[in-house]
Design a protein around this motif. Structure first.
Motif, PDB file in Angstrom:
ATOM      1  N   VAL A 305      42.314  25.390  16.601  1.00 51.52           N
ATOM      2  CA  VAL A 305      43.240  24.316  16.234  1.00 51.52           C
ATOM      3  C   VAL A 305      42.743  23.023  16.870  1.00 51.52           C
ATOM      4  O   VAL A 305      42.499  22.978  18.078  1.00 51.52           O
ATOM      5  CB  VAL A 305      44.679  24.628  16.708  1.00 51.52           C
ATOM      6  N   GLU A 306      42.612  21.996  16.059  1.00 54.13           N
ATOM      7  CA  GLU A 306      42.129  20.702  16.551  1.00 54.13           C
ATOM      8  C   GLU A 306      40.814  20.867  17.332  1.00 54.13           C
ATOM      9  O   GLU A 306      40.620  20.279  18.400  1.00 54.13           O
ATOM     10  CB  GLU A 306      43.194  20.041  17.433  1.00 54.13           C
ATOM     11  N   LYS A 307      39.931  21.713  16.804  1.00 54.84           N
ATOM     12  CA  LYS A 307      38.615  21.980  17.384  1.00 54.84           C
ATOM     13  C   LYS A 307      38.673  22.719  18.727  1.00 54.84           C
ATOM     14  O   LYS A 307      37.655  22.882  19.394  1.00 54.84           O
ATOM     15  CB  LYS A 307      37.810  20.681  17.552  1.00 54.84           C
ATOM     16  N   HIS A 308      39.868  23.191  19.098  1.00 56.82           N
ATOM     17  CA  HIS A 308      40.006  23.984  20.326  1.00 56.82           C
ATOM     18  C   HIS A 308      40.129  25.458  19.946  1.00 56.82           C
ATOM     19  O   HIS A 308      40.895  25.815  19.052  1.00 56.82           O
ATOM     20  CB  HIS A 308      41.248  23.568  21.113  1.00 56.82           C
ATOM     21  N   HIS A 309      39.364  26.308  20.654  1.00 54.70           N
ATOM     22  CA  HIS A 309      39.558  27.747  20.525  1.00 54.70           C
ATOM     23  C   HIS A 309      40.779  28.112  21.357  1.00 54.70           C
ATOM     24  O   HIS A 309      40.862  27.764  22.544  1.00 54.70           O
ATOM     25  CB  HIS A 309      38.326  28.507  21.021  1.00 54.70           C
ATOM     26  N   LYS A 325      44.225  27.561  25.829  1.00 54.48           N
ATOM     27  CA  LYS A 325      42.926  27.186  25.289  1.00 54.48           C
ATOM     28  C   LYS A 325      41.907  28.143  25.894  1.00 54.48           C
ATOM     29  O   LYS A 325      41.880  28.345  27.111  1.00 54.48           O
ATOM     30  CB  LYS A 325      42.571  25.746  25.653  1.00 54.48           C
ATOM     31  N   SER A 326      41.099  28.734  25.049  1.00 57.34           N
ATOM     32  CA  SER A 326      40.139  29.732  25.516  1.00 57.34           C
ATOM     33  C   SER A 326      38.874  29.030  26.006  1.00 57.34           C
ATOM     34  O   SER A 326      37.802  29.127  25.405  1.00 57.34           O
ATOM     35  CB  SER A 326      39.811  30.715  24.385  1.00 57.34           C
ATOM     36  N   GLU A 327      39.025  28.321  27.117  1.00 55.95           N
ATOM     37  CA  GLU A 327      37.900  27.553  27.643  1.00 55.95           C
ATOM     38  C   GLU A 327      38.024  27.386  29.155  1.00 55.95           C
ATOM     39  O   GLU A 327      39.117  27.428  29.717  1.00 55.95           O
ATOM     40  CB  GLU A 327      37.834  26.187  26.965  1.00 55.95           C
ATOM     41  N   SER A 328      36.882  27.222  29.790  1.00 52.71           N
ATOM     42  CA  SER A 328      36.811  27.000  31.232  1.00 52.71           C
ATOM     43  C   SER A 328      36.270  25.594  31.472  1.00 52.71           C
ATOM     44  O   SER A 328      35.881  24.899  30.522  1.00 52.71           O
ATOM     45  CB  SER A 328      35.870  28.028  31.861  1.00 52.71           C
ATOM     46  N   LEU A 333      35.114  30.183  26.123  1.00 53.00           N
ATOM     47  CA  LEU A 333      35.104  31.564  26.604  1.00 53.00           C
ATOM     48  C   LEU A 333      35.285  32.515  25.430  1.00 53.00           C
ATOM     49  O   LEU A 333      35.876  32.161  24.406  1.00 53.00           O
ATOM     50  CB  LEU A 333      36.235  31.775  27.614  1.00 53.00           C
ATOM     51  N   ASP A 334      34.802  33.712  25.603  1.00 58.21           N
ATOM     52  CA  ASP A 334      35.004  34.778  24.616  1.00 58.21           C
ATOM     53  C   ASP A 334      35.863  35.844  25.290  1.00 58.21           C
ATOM     54  O   ASP A 334      35.351  36.795  25.880  1.00 58.21           O
ATOM     55  CB  ASP A 334      33.655  35.351  24.173  1.00 58.21           C
TER      56      ASP A 334
END
Length: 391
Positions: A305-309, A325-328, A333-334
């Motif tokens: 969504v909006e380029k965010h995983h 948000k699946s990010e660090s 992140l996966d």
């Protein structure tokens, strides 16, 4: 005089009934855009009453003076009926005479708490202070004014929409008081004390009155089980039941699981029906809805969504959900859900359900939270008309 009598009684009866009908959940009352008419009736009801009484005054006097016994009985009965309607629609069927604020608002620590740990709560954290508000309680009250971390907050909940929202009760920089006035499109409405404008619970927007278009500032909240909340915030205070409202609270004892006393509050177990549960998020300018049944089945939903995983995860209790948000700080992140933990398949770093990395490469960091709401599908699509849907 007969025509004058008919018009007078019609004005009195219709204005009194419609004033409440349009803003309470009567059959057919919530489907149309009648809010401006409802507000007009509320603002000018006394003028309409006076007009009706003026029209009736002479014909009633004349008929009671020289009319037949039957005429006197009919007119007297209609007058008494109107007085009954006034009492019923102003002191029995109005929202603020059906739902009251807690008289004894008690906040208890975990050790003194009497609320069951599996109950759903709306949780708020501010300036290091955490507080939890059981939905069974605030669902009846509709709003509770409290102070969290030194800041006044308006904790709201509408059971017919299944919407929990927290707002800062300030309008144009001034602290404002609100009362429950009714509902529009099945969503609770509040009236501010200063201008009498009406505010929508789901959006915090004033939808009619002098302040139409103004919006209350929303504040982040989480809907989780009390056990999940206390795991995150063991020093949290928890709102306790007010003993004056035991019967009212008991009517919502099964609300958490979607089994309400009323059809308006009962969950549809199928997906994408009016009263199906969805998880709704808004990220940037994009609103999106996710099926609760899918989340129950998979316990984790991936999306962009909006380029965010992003991920939406459901805890083992089947109640507590989180959106991240699946990010660090170092990139995307996966994340894979295993047991009750999130594991990055690339680095084997481990996050708990609160979004905190507890081991591995990113230990000490946290996943960015996304505000997410669980509510009825009819509510989300009504108040987020441009929403996207993940099916």
């Amino acid at each position: 005089m007969r025509v004058q009598l008919i018009i007078g009684f019609l004005i009195l009866f219709i204005s009194e009934i419609l004033k409440v009908y349009f803003i309470m959940p009567f059959p057919g009352s919530q489907q149309s855009d009648t809010i401006e008419l409802a507000y007009f009736l509320h603002q000018y009801i006394w003028y309409l009453r006076i007009l009706g009484i003026v029209l009736l005054a002479y014909p009633l006097w004349k008929n009671f003076k020289i009319g037949s016994k039957l005429t006197k009985i009919i007119l007297g009965g209609l007058t008494l009926l109107w007085l009954g309607v006034v009492y019923l629609f102003n002191f029995q069927l109005t929202a603020d005479h059906m739902f009251y604020q807690p008289k004894n608002k008690t906040m208890a620590s975990g050790s003194d708490n009497k609320i069951a740990k599996d109950k759903l709560i709306l949780g708020v954290v501010h300036n290091g202070q955490a507080k939890a508000y059981p939905i069974q309680l605030i669902g009846y009250h509709h709003q509770v004014i409290d102070t969290v971390g030194g800041t006044p907050m308006m904790i709201t909940y509408c059971t017919v929409c299944r919407t929990g929202r927290v707002y800062l009760p300030f309008v144009n920089g001034k602290y404002e008081q609100f009362r429950l006035v009714g509902m529009d499109h099945f969503n609770a409405m509040f009236e501010d004390q200063t201008t009498g404008s009406w505010w929508q619970q789901a959006t915090g927007e004033s939808i009619t009155g002098k302040l139409k278009g103004k919006t209350l500032r929303s504040f982040p909240s989480e809907q989780v089980s009390l056990a999940s909340w206390l795991r995150q915030y063991p020093n949290s205070l928890i709102m306790q039941a007010d003993s004056l409202f035991k019967e009212e609270y008991s009517g919502l004892k099964n609300y958490d699981s979607g089994k309400g006393k009323s059809e308006l509050t009962t969950r549809d177990s199928l997906s994408w029906k009016l009263k199906s549960w969805v998880v709704g998020i808004t990220l940037g300018k994009t609103a999106k809805a996710y099926d609760w049944n899918t989340l129950l089945q998979k316990r984790i939903i991936y999306d962009t969504v909006e380029k965010h995983h992003i991920i939406i995860v459901l805890e083992k209790d089947g109640k507590s959900f989180h959106a991240f948000k699946s990010e660090s700080p170092f990139g995307m992140l996966d994340l894979v859900l295993k047991d009750n933990q999130l594991i990055d398949s690339q680095s084997d770093a481990v996050w708990d359900m609160d979004g905190k990395c507890i081991s591995g490469k990113y230990q000490g960091s946290s996943l960015p939270k996304i505000q997410a709401y669980q509510e009825f599908w009819h509510s989300w699509k009504t108040f987020q008309p441009n929403t996207l849907v993940m099916k």
